[in-house]
Scaffold this active site. Structure first.
Site, PDB file in Angstrom:
ATOM      1  N   GLY A  15       0.805  -1.257   0.057  1.00  0.00           N
ATOM      2  CA  GLY A  15       0.077   0.062   0.188  1.00  0.00           C
ATOM      3  C   GLY A  15       0.706   1.215   0.001  1.00  0.00           C
ATOM      4  N   GLU A  34      11.197   2.652   5.090  1.00  0.00           N
ATOM      5  CA  GLU A  34      10.955   1.178   5.216  1.00  0.00           C
ATOM      6  C   GLU A  34      12.091   0.772   6.177  1.00  0.00           C
ATOM      7  OE1 GLU A  34       8.516  -1.116   4.581  1.00  0.00           O
ATOM      8  OE2 GLU A  34       9.920  -2.491   5.646  1.00  0.00           O
ATOM      9  N   THR A  41       5.429  -7.213   4.020  1.00  0.00           N
ATOM     10  CA  THR A  41       4.833  -8.589   4.116  1.00  0.00           C
ATOM     11  C   THR A  41       4.621  -9.477   2.812  1.00  0.00           C
ATOM     12  OG1 THR A  41       3.885  -8.050   6.233  1.00  0.00           O
ATOM     13  CG2 THR A  41       3.043 -10.163   5.292  1.00  0.00           C
ATOM     14  N   CYS A  42       3.742  -8.881   1.987  1.00  0.00           N
ATOM     15  CA  CYS A  42       3.380  -9.611   0.659  1.00  0.00           C
ATOM     16  C   CYS A  42       4.554 -10.129  -0.157  1.00  0.00           C
ATOM     17  CB  CYS A  42       2.490  -8.674  -0.195  1.00  0.00           C
ATOM     18  SG  CYS A  42       2.092  -9.351  -1.743  1.00  0.00           S
ATOM     19  N   CYS A  47       2.208 -13.286   0.556  1.00  0.00           N
ATOM     20  CA  CYS A  47       1.914 -13.663  -0.691  1.00  0.00           C
ATOM     21  C   CYS A  47       2.503 -14.257  -1.545  1.00  0.00           C
ATOM     22  CB  CYS A  47       0.806 -12.690  -1.281  1.00  0.00           C
ATOM     23  SG  CYS A  47       0.053 -11.477  -0.446  1.00  0.00           S
ATOM     24  N   LYS A  50       4.656 -17.217  -0.416  1.00  0.00           N
ATOM     25  CA  LYS A  50       3.579 -18.515  -0.076  1.00  0.00           C
ATOM     26  C   LYS A  50       3.178 -19.018  -1.340  1.00  0.00           C
ATOM     27  CE  LYS A  50      -0.348 -17.629  -0.339  1.00  0.00           C
ATOM     28  NZ  LYS A  50      -1.012 -16.894   0.428  1.00  0.00           N
ATOM     29  N   TYR A  98      10.847  -2.830  -6.193  1.00  0.00           N
ATOM     30  CA  TYR A  98       9.943  -2.125  -5.767  1.00  0.00           C
ATOM     31  C   TYR A  98      10.978  -0.752  -5.233  1.00  0.00           C
ATOM     32  CZ  TYR A  98       5.797  -4.521  -4.340  1.00  0.00           C
ATOM     33  OH  TYR A  98       4.406  -4.974  -4.585  1.00  0.00           O
ATOM     34  N   TYR A 176      -6.658 -18.313   7.040  1.00  0.00           N
ATOM     35  CA  TYR A 176      -6.181 -18.350   5.785  1.00  0.00           C
ATOM     36  C   TYR A 176      -4.534 -18.819   5.682  1.00  0.00           C
ATOM     37  CZ  TYR A 176      -8.685 -14.637   3.414  1.00  0.00           C
ATOM     38  OH  TYR A 176      -9.660 -13.727   2.599  1.00  0.00           O
ATOM     39  N   GLU A 180      -3.318 -22.689   4.364  1.00  0.00           N
ATOM     40  CA  GLU A 180      -2.358 -22.632   3.308  1.00  0.00           C
ATOM     41  C   GLU A 180      -1.056 -23.533   3.578  1.00  0.00           C
ATOM     42  OE1 GLU A 180      -3.683 -18.644   1.124  1.00  0.00           O
ATOM     43  OE2 GLU A 180      -2.058 -18.478   2.396  1.00  0.00           O
ATOM     44  N   ARG A 197     -10.025 -23.829  16.700  1.00  0.00           N
ATOM     45  CA  ARG A 197     -11.026 -23.851  17.748  1.00  0.00           C
ATOM     46  C   ARG A 197     -12.392 -24.211  17.449  1.00  0.00           C
ATOM     47  NH1 ARG A 197      -9.739 -17.781  20.275  1.00  0.00           N
ATOM     48  NH2 ARG A 197     -10.328 -16.852  18.348  1.00  0.00           N
ATOM     49  N   ARG A 203     -13.270 -19.635   9.616  1.00  0.00           N
ATOM     50  CA  ARG A 203     -14.629 -18.818   9.906  1.00  0.00           C
ATOM     51  C   ARG A 203     -14.997 -17.657   8.929  1.00  0.00           C
ATOM     52  NH1 ARG A 203     -15.373 -14.860  13.578  1.00  0.00           N
ATOM     53  NH2 ARG A 203     -13.131 -14.916  14.284  1.00  0.00           N
ATOM     54  N   ASP A 304      -3.230  -2.703   6.165  1.00  0.00           N
ATOM     55  CA  ASP A 304      -3.445  -3.845   7.554  1.00  0.00           C
ATOM     56  C   ASP A 304      -3.501  -3.111   8.863  1.00  0.00           C
ATOM     57  OD1 ASP A 304      -3.528  -5.858   5.585  1.00  0.00           O
ATOM     58  OD2 ASP A 304      -1.899  -6.923   6.649  1.00  0.00           O
ATOM     59  N   HIS A 437     -15.872 -24.737 -23.233  1.00  0.00           N
ATOM     60  CA  HIS A 437     -15.836 -26.092 -23.093  1.00  0.00           C
ATOM     61  C   HIS A 437     -14.587 -26.946 -23.598  1.00  0.00           C
ATOM     62  CE1 HIS A 437     -17.922 -29.957 -22.534  1.00  0.00           C
ATOM     63  NE2 HIS A 437     -17.504 -30.264 -23.630  1.00  0.00           N
ATOM     64  N   GLU A 442     -16.865 -23.451 -16.930  1.00  0.00           N
ATOM     65  CA  GLU A 442     -18.230 -23.134 -17.653  1.00  0.00           C
ATOM     66  C   GLU A 442     -19.333 -23.858 -16.532  1.00  0.00           C
ATOM     67  OE1 GLU A 442     -19.032 -26.104 -20.665  1.00  0.00           O
ATOM     68  OE2 GLU A 442     -17.272 -27.284 -20.055  1.00  0.00           O
TER      69      GLU A 442
HETATM   70  P1  NDP Z   1      -6.594 -15.131  10.559  1.00  0.00           P
HETATM   71  O1  NDP Z   1      -7.051 -13.942  11.227  1.00  0.00           O
HETATM   72  O2  NDP Z   1      -7.228 -15.655   9.116  1.00  0.00           O
HETATM   73  O3  NDP Z   1      -6.943 -16.618  11.405  1.00  0.00           O
HETATM   74  C1  NDP Z   1      -6.729 -16.505  12.673  1.00  0.00           C
HETATM   75  C2  NDP Z   1      -7.065 -17.802  13.279  1.00  0.00           C
HETATM   76  O4  NDP Z   1      -6.340 -18.036  14.434  1.00  0.00           O
HETATM   77  C3  NDP Z   1      -8.443 -18.300  13.370  1.00  0.00           C
HETATM   78  O5  NDP Z   1      -8.824 -19.480  13.049  1.00  0.00           O
HETATM   79  C4  NDP Z   1      -8.771 -17.920  14.943  1.00  0.00           C
HETATM   80  O6  NDP Z   1      -9.697 -18.680  15.208  1.00  0.00           O
HETATM   81  C5  NDP Z   1      -7.448 -18.385  15.378  1.00  0.00           C
HETATM   82  N1  NDP Z   1      -7.213 -17.806  16.786  1.00  0.00           N
HETATM   83  C6  NDP Z   1      -7.047 -16.587  17.039  1.00  0.00           C
HETATM   84  N2  NDP Z   1      -6.806 -16.509  18.402  1.00  0.00           N
HETATM   85  C7  NDP Z   1      -6.937 -17.854  18.859  1.00  0.00           C
HETATM   86  C8  NDP Z   1      -6.427 -18.250  20.236  1.00  0.00           C
HETATM   87  N3  NDP Z   1      -6.528 -17.452  21.348  1.00  0.00           N
HETATM   88  N4  NDP Z   1      -6.672 -19.576  20.431  1.00  0.00           N
HETATM   89  C9  NDP Z   1      -6.844 -20.458  19.335  1.00  0.00           C
HETATM   90  N5  NDP Z   1      -6.978 -20.042  17.995  1.00  0.00           N
HETATM   91  C10 NDP Z   1      -7.037 -18.488  17.787  1.00  0.00           C
HETATM   92  O7  NDP Z   1      -5.036 -15.129  10.601  1.00  0.00           O
HETATM   93  P2  NDP Z   1      -4.027 -15.444   9.289  1.00  0.00           P
HETATM   94  O8  NDP Z   1      -2.753 -15.197  10.004  1.00  0.00           O
HETATM   95  O9  NDP Z   1      -4.176 -16.651   8.851  1.00  0.00           O
HETATM   96  O10 NDP Z   1      -4.331 -14.222   8.302  1.00  0.00           O
HETATM   97  C11 NDP Z   1      -4.245 -12.823   8.863  1.00  0.00           C
HETATM   98  C12 NDP Z   1      -4.917 -12.156   7.595  1.00  0.00           C
HETATM   99  O11 NDP Z   1      -3.917 -12.004   6.668  1.00  0.00           O
HETATM  100  C13 NDP Z   1      -6.144 -12.728   6.984  1.00  0.00           C
HETATM  101  O12 NDP Z   1      -7.362 -12.508   7.851  1.00  0.00           O
HETATM  102  C14 NDP Z   1      -6.059 -12.286   5.506  1.00  0.00           C
HETATM  103  O13 NDP Z   1      -6.846 -11.237   5.593  1.00  0.00           O
HETATM  104  C15 NDP Z   1      -4.550 -12.059   5.380  1.00  0.00           C
HETATM  105  N6  NDP Z   1      -4.016 -13.291   4.527  1.00  0.00           N
HETATM  106  C16 NDP Z   1      -4.439 -13.422   3.188  1.00  0.00           C
HETATM  107  C17 NDP Z   1      -3.989 -14.570   2.525  1.00  0.00           C
HETATM  108  C18 NDP Z   1      -4.458 -14.633   1.255  1.00  0.00           C
HETATM  109  O14 NDP Z   1      -4.923 -13.543   0.542  1.00  0.00           O
HETATM  110  N7  NDP Z   1      -4.547 -15.784   0.590  1.00  0.00           N
HETATM  111  C19 NDP Z   1      -2.975 -15.459   2.862  1.00  0.00           C
HETATM  112  C20 NDP Z   1      -2.765 -15.243   4.393  1.00  0.00           C
HETATM  113  C21 NDP Z   1      -3.241 -14.140   4.964  1.00  0.00           C
HETATM  114  P3  NDP Z   1     -11.588 -17.958  15.134  1.00  0.00           P
HETATM  115  O15 NDP Z   1     -11.851 -17.991  13.793  1.00  0.00           O
HETATM  116  O16 NDP Z   1     -12.049 -19.245  16.027  1.00  0.00           O
HETATM  117  O17 NDP Z   1     -11.171 -16.717  15.572  1.00  0.00           O
END
Ligand code: NDP
Length: 461
Positions: A15, A34, A41-42, A47, A50, A98, A176, A180, A197, A203, A304, A437, A442
């Site tokens: 960004g 920076e 991060t990306c 990203c 990864k 960059y 995410y 992944e 959990r 979720r 972020d 096709h 499709e």
């Molecule tokens: P997320 O916020 O997506 O997921 C965090 C996970 O940790 C959830 O499952 C959450 O559970 C769990 N959690 C949180 N606190 C606790 C706790 N105290 N005990 C147990 N479990 C816990 O985090 P990520 O690091 O995976 O990703 C961060 C952000 O980065 C994403 O939201 C996304 O926006 C971005 N990202 C995007 C990607 C992509 O575009 N492909 C790839 C990676 C990251 P619960 O669901 O119950 O809260």
């Protein structure tokens, strides 16, 4: 009083770089700082590397799958060190790009930590600079859940620099990153325990997608520990390098490496934000309005650090819109609606618009679901590669409110579907479109039979 810069951007990630570069191209005097790595991060620990890891993981199964097509490819163990070296080379190349893009645009870049001295004055690695406007684009940083022994576990950043691929890994979290990396390590030959959990991972995503990704992971041999959290983590083994995780269901697992992917928090460390007067929201993120304005009129925040939609393309869109607004005589705001997103699981999943559960809260919706084995796997016989495609359609207007897919190329396919959904396409618009096709894509234009209706009860309330 003349300022040193018209705009100073704190953070050279996706960004911040875009905002600085576009502002400079309009003739603004721009500084950008920076402290860790250009591209943020990306490019460095997100990203880009990864996705390279996902691709590394895919080659193993392709070598096996080729047999279904008459090829006999011998598959040896994956050479982690060779791959990491190639990956690092590519990341170095991108970092340099960059940096040079900023230079070419005429921005002055600083490799330094920034602290606010007052709302217009910054300490940039010991140099005092003033700026008429300031953008906070410092991103986010992994957050470790408060679990006893958490210091014995790594964070996602560490996974990009491991010296050896662990033979067995525990990944805590169901978001995410967790999904992944579970698929990446499983694909490379690691035994994976995914501990989350909720009853299902991811979720907030559509219920059918969540079920489908759990099934796909299980079919790859990933151990899913759902509905549990680690109660403590201990060091074990002859050299203390292994980790034992005790789980809330009273089971425990012994692994070579444990990582907590339990979310991210805004990166405000050491910024001395108090001196700027910028207010935070209850979650500890920088509070902004739709135009990226903070509580201080000349200070903005993007990406972020504002903890709204934590996705690289969104931060880029915001940074570009802000530069256009401030210096390009083109006031505009980036929209958070209908932003397509993908999780690079194996197979990947992608989505745009509303999940069934969210759409159903707004009124009756027609649900179209299709599940099939992709053509390739009718010959390979590989398990866990079933494709799921789903449309969520507003019953009254017939507008497609959400499109969801788990299956090969889901992210590539969803980008185009995202345009249609964003433009307000109806189910009939999808139906009128002729399919290509034979493709999986499709299916999005040939789903004729409604699977079910949802949301009637919610609408009646
Ligand atoms: P997320 O916020 O997506 O997921 C965090 C996970 O940790 C959830 O499952 C959450 O559970 C769990 N959690 C949180 N606190 C606790 C706790 N105290 N005990 C147990 N479990 C816990 O985090 P990520 O690091 O995976 O990703 C961060 C952000 O980065 C994403 O939201 C996304 O926006 C971005 N990202 C995007 C990607 C992509 O575009 N492909 C790839 C990676 C990251 P619960 O669901 O119950 O809260």
């Amino acid at each position: 009083m003349p300022y040193d810069f018209d705009l100073f951007v704190i953070g050279g990630g996706s960004g911040g770089t875009r905002c600085a570069r576009i502002a400079a191209s309009y003739g603004a005097r721009v500084g950008v700082a920076e402290e860790r790595f250009w591209g943020g991060t990306c490019v460095n620990v997100g990203c880009v590397p990864k996705k390279l890891m996902v691709q590394a993981a895919e080659y193993g199964s392709w070598a096996e799958d080729a047999r279904g097509f008459g090829w006999n490819i011998t598959k040896d163990a994956h050479d982690w060190r060779a791959f990491i070296a190639k990956k690092d080379q590519e990341i170095d190349r991108l970092q340099a790009i960059y940096k040079s893009m900023l230079q070419k645009a005429g921005a002055r870049e600083f490799e330094a930590h920034v602290r606010f001295i007052d709302p217009h004055t910054l300490d940039v690695g010991g140099e005092t600079v003033t700026a008429e406007r300031i953008v906070i684009a410092t991103g986010s940083t992994p957050f470790k859940a408060d679990i006893p022994g958490a210091d014995l576990a790594g964070i996602t950043d560490d996974l990009f620099y491991l010296h050896e691929r662990p033979g067995c890994i525990a990944i805590v979290g169901g978001g995410y990153s967790a999904v992944e990396f579970a698929c990446i390590f499983a694909g490379l030959g690691t035994e994976v325990h995914l501990i989350y959990r909720q009853p299902l991972p991811l979720r907030g995503f559509d219920c059918d997608l969540r079920e489908a990704v759990a099934e796909a992971m299980e079919a790859q041999g990933i151990h899913l520990h759902h509905g549990v959290i680690p109660t403590h983590i201990l060091a074990e083994g002859p050299t203390g390098d292994q980790r034992r995780l005790h789980l809330s269901d009273t089971t425990d697992i012994l692994v070579d490496y444990a990582v907590l992917t339990t979310g991210r928090v805004p990166n405000l460390h050491g910024l001395n934000l108090d001196a700027s007067g910028v207010a935070l929201n209850e979650a500890g993120a920088v509070r902004v309005d739709r135009g990226s304005r903070t509580s201080v009129p000349h200070i903005y925040a993007i990406g972020d650090v504002t903890d709204r939609l934590n996705l690289t393309p969104w931060a880029i869109a915001e940074g570009h819109a802000l530069a256009d607004t401030l210096f390009g005589n083109n006031p505009r705001e980036a929209s958070v609606e209908n932003v397509p997103t993908a999780v690079f699981s194996v197979p990947p999943l992608a989505t745009v618009g509303l999940a069934e559960e969210d759409a159903a809260k707004l009124g009756p919706v027609d649900i179209y679901v299709s599940r099939f084995t992709p053509m390739r796997h009718t010959l390979t016989g590989r398990a866990g590669r079933r494709t799921l495609m789903k449309l969520v359609v507003d019953q009254r207007s017939q507008r497609v409110l959400g499109a969801h897919m788990l299956g090969e190329d889901a992210a590539e396919i969803m980008q185009g579907v995202g345009i249609a959904v964003r433009m307000g396409a109806t189910k009939q618009d999808f139906d009128r479109t002729i399919g290509i096709h034979p493709t999986a894509a499709e299916e999005f234009v040939t789903m004729r039979t409604r699977t079910r209706v949802a949301g009637v009860a919610e609408a009646a309330e």
